[in-house]
Design an enzyme around this catalytic site. Structure first.
Site, PDB file in Angstrom:
ATOM      1  N   THR A 121      24.636 -11.158  34.344  1.00 35.09           N
ATOM      2  CA  THR A 121      24.898 -11.043  32.912  1.00 35.09           C
ATOM      3  C   THR A 121      25.895 -12.118  32.518  1.00 35.09           C
ATOM      4  OG1 THR A 121      24.476  -8.697  33.038  1.00 35.09           O
ATOM      5  CG2 THR A 121      25.677  -9.456  31.105  1.00 35.09           C
ATOM      6  N   GLY A 253      29.549  13.635  26.497  1.00 33.73           N
ATOM      7  CA  GLY A 253      30.276  13.925  27.735  1.00 33.73           C
ATOM      8  C   GLY A 253      31.658  13.337  27.721  1.00 33.73           C
ATOM      9  N   CYS A 260      28.856  -2.122  33.951  1.00 37.47           N
ATOM     10  CA  CYS A 260      28.191  -2.874  32.888  1.00 37.47           C
ATOM     11  C   CYS A 260      28.705  -2.578  31.482  1.00 37.47           C
ATOM     12  CB  CYS A 260      26.693  -2.618  32.960  1.00 37.47           C
ATOM     13  SG  CYS A 260      25.976  -3.324  34.435  1.00 37.47           S
TER      14      CYS A 260
HETATM   15  C1  UDX Z   1      23.487   0.175  32.336  1.00 38.69           C
HETATM   16  C2  UDX Z   1      22.184  -0.024  31.543  1.00 38.69           C
HETATM   17  O1  UDX Z   1      21.579   1.248  31.306  1.00 38.69           O
HETATM   18  C3  UDX Z   1      21.228  -0.948  32.314  1.00 38.69           C
HETATM   19  O2  UDX Z   1      20.088  -1.212  31.513  1.00 38.69           O
HETATM   20  C4  UDX Z   1      21.949  -2.244  32.628  1.00 38.69           C
HETATM   21  O3  UDX Z   1      21.133  -3.105  33.393  1.00 38.69           O
HETATM   22  C5  UDX Z   1      23.251  -1.981  33.378  1.00 38.69           C
HETATM   23  O4  UDX Z   1      24.070  -1.092  32.618  1.00 38.69           O
HETATM   24  P1  UDX Z   1      24.271   1.636  34.451  1.00 38.69           P
HETATM   25  O5  UDX Z   1      25.632   1.105  34.166  1.00 38.69           O
HETATM   26  O6  UDX Z   1      23.750   1.587  35.840  1.00 38.69           O
HETATM   27  O7  UDX Z   1      23.176   0.858  33.553  1.00 38.69           O
HETATM   28  O8  UDX Z   1      24.253   3.166  34.016  1.00 38.69           O
HETATM   29  P2  UDX Z   1      23.690   4.028  32.793  1.00 38.69           P
HETATM   30  O9  UDX Z   1      22.691   4.982  33.306  1.00 38.69           O
HETATM   31  O10 UDX Z   1      23.295   3.198  31.668  1.00 38.69           O
HETATM   32  O11 UDX Z   1      24.994   4.878  32.407  1.00 38.69           O
HETATM   33  C6  UDX Z   1      26.202   4.241  32.033  1.00 38.69           C
HETATM   34  C7  UDX Z   1      27.247   5.260  31.723  1.00 38.69           C
HETATM   35  O12 UDX Z   1      26.931   5.955  30.513  1.00 38.69           O
HETATM   36  C8  UDX Z   1      27.441   6.355  32.770  1.00 38.69           C
HETATM   37  O13 UDX Z   1      28.822   6.623  32.928  1.00 38.69           O
HETATM   38  C9  UDX Z   1      26.718   7.548  32.198  1.00 38.69           C
HETATM   39  O14 UDX Z   1      27.224   8.774  32.665  1.00 38.69           O
HETATM   40  C10 UDX Z   1      27.010   7.361  30.710  1.00 38.69           C
HETATM   41  N1  UDX Z   1      26.026   8.012  29.832  1.00 38.69           N
HETATM   42  C11 UDX Z   1      24.715   7.615  29.851  1.00 38.69           C
HETATM   43  C12 UDX Z   1      26.437   8.978  28.944  1.00 38.69           C
HETATM   44  O15 UDX Z   1      27.631   9.342  28.890  1.00 38.69           O
HETATM   45  N2  UDX Z   1      25.515   9.533  28.098  1.00 38.69           N
HETATM   46  C13 UDX Z   1      24.208   9.151  28.093  1.00 38.69           C
HETATM   47  O16 UDX Z   1      23.434   9.693  27.275  1.00 38.69           O
HETATM   48  C14 UDX Z   1      23.800   8.170  29.007  1.00 38.69           C
END
Ligand code: UDX
Length: 426
Positions: A121, A253, A260
């Site tokens: 990124t 939450g 990321c």
């Molecule tokens: C993210 C993007 O989704 C992905 O497309 C990108 O390539 C990298 O960054 P990631 O960081 O692996 O992926 O996790 P993700 O599943 O997106 O969750 C990120 C955070 O958001 C977590 O802490 C998760 O618990 C939180 N989350 C996610 C929420 O609090 N609520 C949600 O509805 C979804």
């Protein structure tokens, strides 16, 4: 095709294995001898479902090799993917030092035409910088193209996401580069967007920031829902069923974490600032996320009174389930706060181990919650969702569960005699 993947971290290793799975001959390159030796031996240095099996499959089939030999790596492959880290600098901007080092090595060592692809990124304008870095370090002026092909996979479901992407984005400036990339991906059944490198680089930041925005929006709405005694999950569902909104990333939450979202939102803000544009909406999203763990802790104080001297069991360290990554995890903010408040902390996580003299980590959920004054769930591990809570109610000093991920079956928990507090999940 012969593809070199530079950087065998999370994204690099997954990318390399997916290319091997698609029938390419892949070389994974890293300066970290330890990582390379482990990968050669079929061992992953991070936790991700299904990847180690894929690694061993392709090592056996000899579709993939790992090396620290930069010269051979660059000279034996026409397609070079840059997957090195772009850590956040203190001012929020992305540090491109590793990308620069790789680009300069390519310039110096290249022995013919190369397609150089950034998957890390990187800020808008990086493809131009990579082009310059290669040019200024070239000894012989071989031709090359620089392409942006951002990665959208999520930790915890990397393999699935990489095999079933919502889209592939390819940013390039020449027909030759677009053609090479079509050869890399072959015939695909998902949307394939060809654009400029700048647009491609921005798409990655814009997508991650939008998802972060969705989470902060629902988290702030949850605060209102709490006051109104409304179940935020119902609200999220009702909103999300509108196809224009969509149901995903609307789970309220304790806040988002990971490697990321926090980094990318800051980097986009920083980039916009540099061009004199204020993305005020992102500033608010960051602010909501920073305060969300304290919102949950405040709820805890309302129920328990002063926290000083109390024992709190914290379930879950990783920033989300199915990963061992604790970068920017809400659990760390919570632990830091509770320690300062003089709380006795007990910790559990199915895969992450944190050693500290300030708290003790336990092997089982049961040991962790025994004699606790309250339980706080920071990660939605299935181990907590599926746990037979009714069997341990009597072992907890106060059977109170604060569910920072709204992941337990609230009705069942309450039926078992617990006091249950979710995030606007009554
Ligand atoms: C993210 C993007 O989704 C992905 O497309 C990108 O390539 C990298 O960054 P990631 O960081 O692996 O992926 O996790 P993700 O599943 O997106 O969750 C990120 C955070 O958001 C977590 O802490 C998760 O618990 C939180 N989350 C996610 C929420 O609090 N609520 C949600 O509805 C979804």
């Amino acid at each position: 095709m012969d593809i070199l993947v530079v950087g065998t971290g999370y994204v690099g290793t997954t990318t390399a294995l997916i290319f091997a799975e698609q029938g390419h001959r892949v070389t994974g390159l890293d300066v970290d001898t330890n990582k390379i030796e482990n990968l050669q031996a079929g061992k992953l240095h991070f936790y991700e479902t299904g990847l180690e099996e894929l690694l061993n499959k392709h090592l056996q089939q000899k579709n993939i090799v790992f090396t620290t030999n930069v010269e051979k790596g660059i000279q034996n492959n026409e397609i070079i993917y840059i997957c090195v880290g772009t850590p956040q600098k203190e001012d929020g901007s992305a540090n491109l030092i590793y990308v620069e080092q790789v680009a300069k090595s390519i310039g110096k060592l290249m022995n013919g035409y190369k397609t150089v692809v950034t998957k890390s990124t990187v800020p808008v304008g990086t493809a131009e910088k990579v082009t310059e870095w290669i040019k200024e370090s070239q000894i012989t002026p071989y031709e090359y193209d620089v392409v942006s092909n951002p990665e959208f996979l999520r930790e915890g479901s990397a393999l699935y996401d990489a095999l079933h992407p919502d889209r592939i984005v390819v940013g390039a400036l020449t027909k030759r580069a677009f053609q090479k990339m079509r050869e890399v991906f072959g015939a695909v059944s998902f949307p394939y967007l060809e654009t400029t490198p700048r647009a491609s680089e921005l798409i990655k930041y814009a997508a991650n920031s939008f998802l972060a925005l969705k989470i902060s929006y629902i988290n702030e709405l949850a605060r209102l829902c709490d006051r109104l005694n409304i179940n935020v999950r119902d609200v999220a569902k009702g909103m999300g069923l509108d196809k224009r909104i969509g149901t995903s990333f609307l789970e309220a939450g304790i806040g988002y974490g990971g490697s990321c979202f926090p980094k990318d939102v800051n980097a986009l803000l920083d980039a916009a600032n540099q061009y004199g544009v204020t993305l005020s909406i992102l500033k608010s999203a960051i602010n909501v996320n920073k305060t969300q763990p304290f919102y949950v802790l405040e709820k805890m104080k309302q129920v328990l009174g002063s926290l000083k001297g109390k024992t709190i069991a914290i379930l879950g360290l990783s920033f989300k389930a199915n990963t061992d990554d604790i970068r920017e995890a809400s659990s760390l903010i919570v632990i830091d706060y509770l320690l300062k408040e003089g709380v006795n902390i007990k910790i559990h996580d199915p895969v992450v181990t944190l050693s500290s003299s300030c708290f003790k980590q336990y092997e089982t959920v049961e040991e962790t919650v025994t004699n606790a004054d309250a339980v706080l769930i920071c990660t939605d591990w299935s181990q907590y969702k599926d746990f037979a809570w009714e069997t341990i109610k009597d072992k907890i000093a106060n059977p109170i569960i604060f569910d920072g991920r709204n992941c337990l079956n609230a009705e069942k928990i309450k039926h078992s005699g617990f006091i249950y507090r979710g995030v606007a999940y009554p």
